[in-house]
Design a protein around this motif. Structure first.
Motif, PDB file in Angstrom:
ATOM      1  N   LYS A   1       7.549  28.514  64.839  1.00 23.38           N
ATOM      2  CA  LYS A   1       8.556  29.563  63.971  1.00 23.38           C
ATOM      3  C   LYS A   1       9.028  29.872  62.781  1.00 23.38           C
ATOM      4  N   ASN A   2       9.189  30.776  62.245  1.00 19.06           N
ATOM      5  CA  ASN A   2      10.008  31.098  61.144  1.00 19.06           C
ATOM      6  C   ASN A   2      11.479  31.130  61.268  1.00 19.06           C
ATOM      7  N   TYR A   3      12.475  30.489  60.474  1.00 16.71           N
ATOM      8  CA  TYR A   3      13.785  30.445  60.743  1.00 16.71           C
ATOM      9  C   TYR A   3      14.703  30.803  59.864  1.00 16.71           C
ATOM     10  N   ASP A   4      15.178  32.370  59.854  1.00 17.24           N
ATOM     11  CA  ASP A   4      15.511  32.697  58.450  1.00 17.24           C
ATOM     12  C   ASP A   4      17.342  31.772  58.766  1.00 17.24           C
ATOM     13  N   PHE A   5      18.474  31.505  57.839  1.00 17.85           N
ATOM     14  CA  PHE A   5      19.861  30.958  57.459  1.00 17.85           C
ATOM     15  C   PHE A   5      20.398  31.552  56.994  1.00 17.85           C
ATOM     16  N   ASN A   6      21.586  31.905  57.182  1.00 19.39           N
ATOM     17  CA  ASN A   6      22.790  32.820  56.958  1.00 19.39           C
ATOM     18  C   ASN A   6      23.741  32.436  56.393  1.00 19.39           C
ATOM     19  N   VAL A   7      24.320  31.677  55.786  1.00 20.85           N
ATOM     20  CA  VAL A   7      25.718  30.782  55.801  1.00 20.85           C
ATOM     21  C   VAL A   7      26.872  31.546  54.969  1.00 20.85           C
ATOM     22  N   SER A   8      27.837  31.785  55.911  1.00 19.21           N
ATOM     23  CA  SER A   8      28.963  32.686  55.171  1.00 19.21           C
ATOM     24  C   SER A   8      29.865  31.194  55.172  1.00 19.21           C
ATOM     25  N   LYS A   9      31.306  32.304  54.643  1.00 19.10           N
ATOM     26  CA  LYS A   9      32.184  31.632  54.155  1.00 19.10           C
ATOM     27  C   LYS A   9      33.641  32.464  53.892  1.00 19.10           C
ATOM     28  N   ASP A  10      35.077  32.090  54.222  1.00 14.40           N
ATOM     29  CA  ASP A  10      35.697  33.326  53.562  1.00 14.40           C
ATOM     30  C   ASP A  10      36.283  33.287  52.236  1.00 14.40           C
ATOM     31  N   LEU A  11      35.398  33.890  51.322  1.00 16.88           N
ATOM     32  CA  LEU A  11      36.071  34.544  50.099  1.00 16.88           C
ATOM     33  C   LEU A  11      34.733  33.502  48.880  1.00 16.88           C
ATOM     34  N   TYR A  12      33.304  33.477  49.673  1.00 15.60           N
ATOM     35  CA  TYR A  12      32.202  33.201  49.218  1.00 15.60           C
ATOM     36  C   TYR A  12      31.684  33.946  49.801  1.00 15.60           C
TER      37      TYR A  12
ATOM     38  N   SER B   1      36.575  37.564  40.855  1.00 21.00           N
ATOM     39  CA  SER B   1      37.346  38.707  40.273  1.00 21.00           C
ATOM     40  C   SER B   1      37.176  38.972  39.206  1.00 21.00           C
ATOM     41  N   LYS B   2      37.237  40.545  38.585  1.00 26.28           N
ATOM     42  CA  LYS B   2      37.004  41.255  37.068  1.00 26.28           C
ATOM     43  C   LYS B   2      38.878  40.608  36.380  1.00 26.28           C
TER      44      LYS B   2
ATOM     45  N   ILE C   1      39.288  36.679  22.492  1.00 28.08           N
ATOM     46  CA  ILE C   1      39.250  37.740  22.251  1.00 28.08           C
ATOM     47  C   ILE C   1      39.463  38.662  21.194  1.00 28.08           C
ATOM     48  N   THR C   2      38.754  40.224  20.379  1.00 24.78           N
ATOM     49  CA  THR C   2      38.786  40.461  19.194  1.00 24.78           C
ATOM     50  C   THR C   2      39.371  41.679  19.712  1.00 24.78           C
ATOM     51  N   THR C   3      40.775  42.034  19.453  1.00 26.69           N
ATOM     52  CA  THR C   3      41.429  42.875  19.674  1.00 26.69           C
ATOM     53  C   THR C   3      40.814  44.395  19.023  1.00 26.69           C
ATOM     54  N   ASP C   4      40.956  45.318  19.915  1.00 23.97           N
ATOM     55  CA  ASP C   4      40.423  46.467  19.599  1.00 23.97           C
ATOM     56  C   ASP C   4      42.246  47.773  19.886  1.00 23.97           C
ATOM     57  N   GLY C   5      42.744  47.634  19.080  1.00 27.56           N
ATOM     58  CA  GLY C   5      43.886  48.300  19.264  1.00 27.56           C
ATOM     59  C   GLY C   5      44.542  48.031  20.122  1.00 27.56           C
ATOM     60  N   GLU C   6      44.004  47.623  21.519  1.00 29.00           N
ATOM     61  CA  GLU C   6      44.794  46.989  22.545  1.00 29.00           C
ATOM     62  C   GLU C   6      45.213  45.562  22.650  1.00 29.00           C
ATOM     63  N   GLY C   7      43.438  45.043  21.958  1.00 23.86           N
ATOM     64  CA  GLY C   7      43.833  43.311  22.522  1.00 23.86           C
ATOM     65  C   GLY C   7      43.049  42.671  23.371  1.00 23.86           C
ATOM     66  N   LYS C   8      42.021  43.958  24.400  1.00 22.12           N
ATOM     67  CA  LYS C   8      41.248  43.348  25.483  1.00 22.12           C
ATOM     68  C   LYS C   8      40.315  42.691  25.799  1.00 22.12           C
ATOM     69  N   ALA C   9      40.502  41.689  26.275  1.00 23.55           N
ATOM     70  CA  ALA C   9      39.057  41.303  26.800  1.00 23.55           C
ATOM     71  C   ALA C   9      38.889  40.620  28.007  1.00 23.55           C
ATOM     72  N   SER C  10      37.772  40.611  29.012  1.00 25.65           N
ATOM     73  CA  SER C  10      37.925  40.945  30.223  1.00 25.65           C
ATOM     74  C   SER C  10      36.698  39.399  30.287  1.00 25.65           C
ATOM     75  N   ILE C  11      36.998  38.392  31.982  1.00 29.07           N
ATOM     76  CA  ILE C  11      36.268  37.871  32.389  1.00 29.07           C
ATOM     77  C   ILE C  11      36.474  37.343  34.132  1.00 29.07           C
ATOM     78  N   SER C  12      35.326  36.416  34.257  1.00 26.27           N
ATOM     79  CA  SER C  12      35.391  36.848  35.956  1.00 26.27           C
ATOM     80  C   SER C  12      35.427  35.393  36.424  1.00 26.27           C
ATOM     81  N   LEU C  13      36.313  35.601  37.530  1.00 24.00           N
ATOM     82  CA  LEU C  13      37.077  34.115  37.633  1.00 24.00           C
ATOM     83  C   LEU C  13      37.343  33.921  39.335  1.00 24.00           C
ATOM     84  N   ARG C  14      37.786  33.185  40.533  1.00 27.17           N
ATOM     85  CA  ARG C  14      37.469  32.929  40.938  1.00 27.17           C
ATOM     86  C   ARG C  14      38.919  33.729  41.702  1.00 27.17           C
TER      87      ARG C  14
ATOM     88  N   ASN D   1      44.094  37.846  43.584  1.00 27.82           N
ATOM     89  CA  ASN D   1      44.226  38.057  44.641  1.00 27.82           C
ATOM     90  C   ASN D   1      43.118  39.432  45.314  1.00 27.82           C
ATOM     91  N   THR D   2      42.820  40.189  44.091  1.00 29.59           N
ATOM     92  CA  THR D   2      42.520  41.329  44.028  1.00 29.59           C
ATOM     93  C   THR D   2      40.775  41.466  42.991  1.00 29.59           C
TER      94      THR D   2
END
Length: 664
Positions: free
Chosen positions: A422-433, A462-463, A494-507, A531-532
């Protein structure tokens, strides 16, 4: 007949004819009293024999013999040709495949003789099948002989008006990929001269014995030797005069196990008998490699019929196909090559046993166990933290949901058993992942009985945007991030652009401590849960100057104690970094309480807590002269003590710039 092929090895006749042999046994097969042997054929592996016998009334039947030790003994197995006698066809001249699982024979179908085959499948003999119009004609085809690999068949087509009704021309046909046979072509002169019969192909697939009446013979049919070096090269046939007499020598067949020839000839009593004889070395076949053994089910140990493919190890071209017996699991075949090969043993719904070997011109007995299930260990863990994760695992087989029993023998580690095929396909799932998908195709070639697979789950992200006030355009600042949920540290600039804004992706859904430190500026520190999908951290920093206050978050003590809780260390380490970056400032560390309890007690407790924080900084390398510690008790609230929220804000530790260190 024209010479259509290159004839080779003209000197072979003189060399082979000098060897000696002698017929040493009469009545080699124990034939029942009242019967005489009229034909004999031994399977290529030398283990099985079919002997045709006839009584005085002319009744013919076929006897089975099995090799026992060095002799052939009567077998209890019934020969399927006997079931055909008396029906619409009359079988004659039978020969066998290498392992005896296929019988080829001629049959009188009421007007002429054609060639047929009957095959054993799942331990039972099937129905006879014609070899088809590419072989059978309106003439009489007789004496079939199959090569050890099953790919070439030799036979004779009877010549009308010949002196002996058994005389025929030797023909050859090859087995095609679609299962049919190629149009038969006659062998070249002088391999065939018009009165040949009863060919036999040796284990090397090249050496051929046959009976023939031709000039120079001793009288009647004599046994001849030839060799087919390749498609166009043959050795000129040589009479094996140590076997030949003035009578007829017919049905030459070869016993690989004893290296002897059997043939039907007339003895001194002028009656037909099956005899055996030694073969002079010059007439023997080339050395071959024999592979034999047994294939079984690994779990049940029961015999298992398998398909066997022999492939060239370099080109993967299939050289030959065989099979092991469905009832006994026995296989037995020859290979006459010299280069490396792969041998692939397989059965539908089972694993493959694939062996790479170099033919050694010896006998190689090996048993193989095939299995119909595999064990899978699945390890599920966080891709960043490598922490084992209990998860949901959904499995589909061939596109349909499959109920597979799983054992989670430790957190995030699963064991399961899967059926091959047989040809098996697996899907592993967990909340927040994010889901983790993978495929395990067991419908293809499987050679291992266990697998281990890692499922690395990536957390939802989250961004996070940082907006820092207090920096002029073009200035940079370092942001240190501690994931308090996983104790993981990140950093960005970060390097300020007048707003001093920087972004990063976090868990997503983790708790973080954010710290912004820049030389000459106050420290910003904040702890919150992300949490958003998009999160904004607003920070404000100011230039370090006298009386600038900085609250140090997450500084915790045991209840009614000045002993620092380890959860405070991350925040205090950021203070250490700030003080080392700005080594010329002097600070006051102040501790504050809410209004619960006696004022004097709170004042003393806050003083001790401030001193405890100062001691931690000094222990981390900050000069003692740069720090003043002081407790203010409940005297300097920053929120309403009437609410729990307000009292929590009032319980705090602050840093205030006192000035610069004068001796620095």
């Amino acid at each position: 007949m024209k010479n259509k092929f290159l004839i080779s090895a003209l000197g072979m006749a003189m060399w082979a004819g000098s060897s000696m042999a002698q017929i040493n046994t009469y009545d080699a097969f124990p034939v029942p009293e009242g019967f005489k042997a009229i034909s004999a054929n031994i399977s290529g592996n030398g283990q099985l024999a079919i002997v045709g016998v006839q009584d005085k009334s002319g009744t013919v039947k076929y006897l089975q013999f099995q090799k026992t030790g060095s002799q052939f003994s009567p077998s209890t197995a019934a020969n399927p040709l006997n079931d055909l006698i008396g029906q619409s066809i009359v079988p004659m001249n039978p020969s066998q495949s290498n392992d005896g699982s296929v019988i080829y024979f001629a049959a009188d179908n009421g007007g002429n003789t054609d060639l047929y085959m009957i095959e054993k499948v799942n331990g039972k003999w099937g129905k006879q099948k014609s070899l088809g119009d590419s072989i059978n004609t309106s003439g009489n085809e007789q004496y079939p002989a199959i090569s050890p690999d099953g790919n070439t068949i030799y036979f004779t087509r009877i010549n009308q008006g010949a002196a002996d009704p058994r005389c025929g021309t030797l023909y050859i046909s090859n087995h095609k990929a679609d299962g049919s046979w190629s149009t038969a072509k006659d062998a070249p002169e002088p391999v065939t001269l018009g009165c040949e019969a009863a060919p036999y192909v040796c284990p090397d697939g090249k050496t051929i014995y046959f009976s023939s009446i031709r000039e120079g013979g001793k009288g009647g049919f004599d046994v001849y030797y030839t060799k087919r070096a390749d498609a166009k090269s043959w050795v000129i046939p040589i009479p094996i005069d140590t076997l030949n007499t003035k009578e007829n020598e017919m049905s030459p067949t070869y016993d690989y196990a004893s290296k002897q020839m059997y043939l039907v000839s007339r003895n001194q009593k002028k009656s037909d008998a099956a005899n055996k004889a030694d073969i002079a070395s010059g007439f023997q076949h080339e050395p071959v490699t024999r592979f034999f053994g047994k294939t079984t089910d690994k779990a049940t140990k029961k015999p298992l019929g398998t398909s066997i493919e022999v492939k060239d190890a370099f080109s993967s071209m299939v050289l030959a196909t065989y099979k092991s017996d469905d009832i006994t699991g026995q296989y037995d075949f020859f290979h006459n090559g010299n280069t490396s090969i792969f041998i692939d043993y397989s059965h539908p719904g089972y694993s493959h046993a694939i062996v790479e070997t170099v033919p050694n011109k010896q006998e190689n007995k090996t048993d193989y166990q095939l299995f119909d299930k595999v064990d899978l260990q699945l390890n599920v863990f966080d891709s960043e933290m490598f922490e084992a994760l209990s998860s949901n695992i959904d499995i589909k087989a061939d596109g349909k949901p499959e109920n597979v029993k799983m054992d989670e023998f430790s957190k995030g580690r699963y064991k399961m058993t899967l059926a091959i095929g047989k040809n098996y396909d697996f899907n592993v799932s967990k909340d927040l992942y994010n889901d983790y998908k993978f495929n395990l195709n067991l419908s293809q070639v499987v050679i291992f009985d266990s697998f281990e697979r890692d499922a690395e789950l990536v957390s939802n992200k989250s961004k996070v945007d940082f907006i820092v006030e207090g920096l002029e355009s073009g200035m940079t600042a370092d942001i240190d991030i501690v994931d308090l949920s996983t104790a993981t540290k990140y950093s960005t600039t970060i390097t300020t652009d007048g707003e001093g804004k920087a972004s990063i992706s976090l868990r997503k859904n983790d708790k973080y401590q954010f710290t912004i430190i820049k030389k000459g500026y106050s420290m910003f520190q904040k702890t919150e849960v992300v949490n958003t999908p998009e999160h904004t951290v607003r920070a404000s920093i100011t230039k370090l100057q006298e009386n600038v206050k900085i609250e140090i978050p997450n500084v915790n003590f045991a209840t009614a104690s000045a002993v620092l809780d380890p959860s405070s260390y991350e925040s205090l380490n950021s203070v250490v970094s700030l003080l080392k970056m700005n080594s010329d400032i002097k600070i006051e560390l102040s501790a504050h309480t809410d209004n619960v309890g006696q004022k004097a007690y709170n004042l003393k407790l806050s003083d001790q807590r401030a001193a405890s924080v100062a001691a931690y900084l000094i222990n981390k390398g900050i000069g003692k002269s740069r720090i003043v510690s002081k407790g203010y008790g409940m005297d300097v609230p920053i929120a309403d003590n009437k609410t729990e929220e307000g009292r929590a804000k009032n319980r705090r530790v602050e840093l205030k710039i006192l000035g610069t260190v004068t001796n620095h």
